[in-house]
Design an enzyme around this catalytic site. Structure first.
Site, PDB file in Angstrom:
ATOM      1  N   TYR A 142      -2.002  17.686  40.366  1.00 26.60           N
ATOM      2  CA  TYR A 142      -2.619  17.935  39.063  1.00 26.60           C
ATOM      3  C   TYR A 142      -2.031  19.192  38.420  1.00 26.60           C
ATOM      4  CZ  TYR A 142      -6.346  14.457  38.945  1.00 26.60           C
ATOM      5  OH  TYR A 142      -7.059  13.294  38.867  1.00 26.60           O
ATOM      6  N   LYS A 191      -2.608  11.455  53.875  1.00 28.12           N
ATOM      7  CA  LYS A 191      -1.583  10.433  54.103  1.00 28.12           C
ATOM      8  C   LYS A 191      -0.522  11.099  54.974  1.00 28.12           C
ATOM      9  CE  LYS A 191       0.199   6.333  53.342  1.00 28.12           C
ATOM     10  NZ  LYS A 191      -0.385   5.097  53.876  1.00 28.12           N
ATOM     11  N   ASP A 223      -5.559   5.139  52.703  1.00 28.95           N
ATOM     12  CA  ASP A 223      -5.642   3.677  52.522  1.00 28.95           C
ATOM     13  C   ASP A 223      -6.719   3.097  53.435  1.00 28.95           C
ATOM     14  OD1 ASP A 223      -4.001   4.471  54.623  1.00 28.95           O
ATOM     15  OD2 ASP A 223      -2.486   2.915  54.322  1.00 28.95           O
ATOM     16  N   ASP A 247     -10.087  12.214  43.676  1.00 30.51           N
ATOM     17  CA  ASP A 247     -10.360  11.589  42.377  1.00 30.51           C
ATOM     18  C   ASP A 247     -10.587  10.087  42.563  1.00 30.51           C
ATOM     19  OD1 ASP A 247     -10.455  11.281  39.541  1.00 30.51           O
ATOM     20  OD2 ASP A 247      -8.348  10.645  39.557  1.00 30.51           O
ATOM     21  N   ASP A 251     -14.355   7.720  42.808  1.00 32.87           N
ATOM     22  CA  ASP A 251     -14.654   6.595  41.911  1.00 32.87           C
ATOM     23  C   ASP A 251     -14.996   5.341  42.709  1.00 32.87           C
ATOM     24  OD1 ASP A 251     -14.224   8.139  39.686  1.00 32.87           O
ATOM     25  OD2 ASP A 251     -12.944   6.672  38.683  1.00 32.87           O
TER      26      ASP A 251
HETATM   27  C1  IPM Z   1     -12.500  13.220  36.967  1.00 33.84           C
HETATM   28  C2  IPM Z   1     -11.643  12.687  35.870  1.00 33.84           C
HETATM   29  C3  IPM Z   1     -10.607  13.735  35.530  1.00 33.84           C
HETATM   30  C4  IPM Z   1      -9.741  13.961  36.764  1.00 33.84           C
HETATM   31  C5  IPM Z   1      -9.733  13.410  34.321  1.00 33.84           C
HETATM   32  C6  IPM Z   1     -10.570  13.018  33.131  1.00 33.84           C
HETATM   33  C7  IPM Z   1      -8.787  14.510  33.999  1.00 33.84           C
HETATM   34  O1  IPM Z   1     -11.065  11.480  36.219  1.00 33.84           O
HETATM   35  O2  IPM Z   1     -13.134  14.276  36.772  1.00 33.84           O
HETATM   36  O3  IPM Z   1     -12.560  12.588  38.012  1.00 33.84           O
HETATM   37  O4  IPM Z   1      -8.839  13.175  37.048  1.00 33.84           O
HETATM   38  O5  IPM Z   1     -10.001  14.929  37.455  1.00 33.84           O
HETATM   39 MN    MN Z   2     -11.755  10.669  38.089  1.00 30.28          MN
END
Ligand code: IPM
Ligand code: MN
Length: 360
Positions: A142, A191, A223, A247, A251
């Site tokens: 990042y 990884k 993975d 990240d 999700d």
């Molecule tokens: C999160 C989001 C952010 C990230 C984006 C919007 C920059 O996906 O907070 O998870 O990737 O960190």
């Molecule tokens: Mn995210």
């Protein structure tokens, strides 16, 4: 006590959702005798529209001077074609860097009352789901060296994944400290069968683990981890991951707990100043914005994390979490979580019900 909160309502459903968090916080203030002072600031798409930049200096200044930052939502299709440094998301990345928020905490908890909304077969979740993802938030690809250049096969682009021992030590220690207060297990994701940066990650986590003999450490490849989260989510307690892996894994975890609209997140640094936001910060859902249908629970739960982690108000934070659980148990649902037999309410009404159920 008195606390200064920088409020970033942001884009899409952010403003109406954050209003409900303020309602709930004010009620907490009344019951427990605290005073929350809010300063509203612009960031994200709304700042791009107004100031032609995602993070005006004034916003950053006010956030730095506050005791905590509470954020509604950031981003939307409207701004998705802008260059990287003008995108709403840039505001988030800069805030994390400038405020030194290196640790991102994302709980993924299946509330008892949402059991039937879990997309996994019931036999896979008989142990429930109660994990927290601890994601490194200011390093890795990042913020590593990045660029576009002419290569021998045409234009090429790169984002370097680089982790130092100190950076890994800092986030790993955070994960172990949190594990001590939970079920005492850390699963570190990497990884290391392919990446040098992951090898260093793994070795450093191993070293840190020696300071926490009472915590069990498991190290698995990303993975395989993404598979196991769906096959046996109950086996995870604290999940430690790099910025990019965290990240993605966060999700994934957010999708198996019945409703993404209930999940908070906290970003913390060395000091008490933190930033608190719904887990799905970027899905600001423009099309339902302003219609009083959005789910405010994620930002209300984020305000509970703010009380706990930035203000050290544990009892007050638990009171909010309890009121939210009770609200869900009593069958109140916003449109995104609505199922047969439940009581459909709007954004404001959801805020009202939760505020009303608050007690010492
Ligand atoms: C999160 C989001 C952010 C990230 C984006 C919007 C920059 O996906 O907070 O998870 O990737 O960190
Ligand atoms: Mn995210």
């Amino acid at each position: 006590m008195k606390f200064n909160v920088a409020l970033i309502p942001g884009d899409g459903i952010g403003p109406e959702a954050i209003e409900q968090a303020v309602k709930v916080l004010d009620k907490v203030g009344e019951i427990f005798s605290h005073e929350f002072k809010y300063t509203k600031v612009y960031a994200g798409g709304s700042a791009v529209d107004k100031y032609d930049k995602p993070l005006p200096e004034e916003t950053l200044d006010i956030c730095k001077k506050s005791d905590a930052v509470l954020l509604g939502a950031i981003g939307g299709d409207k701004w998705s074609n802008l260059p990287l440094n003008k995108k709403p998301e840039k505001a988030l990345l800069t805030l994390r860097k400038e405020l030194g928020l290196y640790a991102n905490l994302r709980p993924a908890v299946l509330q008892r009352s949402l059991k039937n909304d879990c997309p996994l077969k019931s036999e896979l979740v008989k142990d429930g789901i109660d994990m927290i993802i601890i994601r490194e938030l200011t390093g890795g690809m990042y913020s590593g060296e990045k660029g576009v250049r002419q290569g021998k096969d045409g234009k090429e682009a790169y984002d370097v994944e680089c982790y130092s021992e100190n950076t890994v030590r800092r986030i790993a220690s955070k994960a172990f400290e949190i594990a001590l207060k939970r079920r005492k297990k850390v699963t570190s994701i990497d990884k290391a069968n392919v990446l040098e940066s992951s090898m260093l990650w793994r070795n450093t986590v191993n070293e840190v683990a020696k300071n926490y003999p009472e915590v069990e450490l498991e190290q698995i490849y990303v993975d395989s981890a993404s598979m196991k989260i769906l096959k046996n989510p109950g086996a995870f307690d604290v999940v430690l991951a790099s910025n990019a892996f965290g990240d993605i894994i966060a999700d994934e975890a957010s999708q198996i707990v019945g409703s993404i609209g209930t999940l908070p997140a906290a970003s913390l640094g060395e000091k008490s100043l933190g930033m608190f936001e719904p887990n799905q910060i970027h899905s600001s859902v423009q099309d339902i914005a302003g219609k009083n249908t959005a789910n405010p629970i994620a930002v209300i739960m984020s305000s509970a994390m703010m009380l706990r982690y930035s203000f050290n108000l544990n009892e007050e934070a638990s009171a909010i979490e309890k009121a939210v659980s009770e609200t869900l148990e009593n069958g109140y649902r916003t449109r995104d979580m609505m199922t047969d037999g439940m009581k459909l309410v709007g954004t404001r009404e959801m805020g009202d019900v939760i505020a009303k159920l608050l007690s010492k």
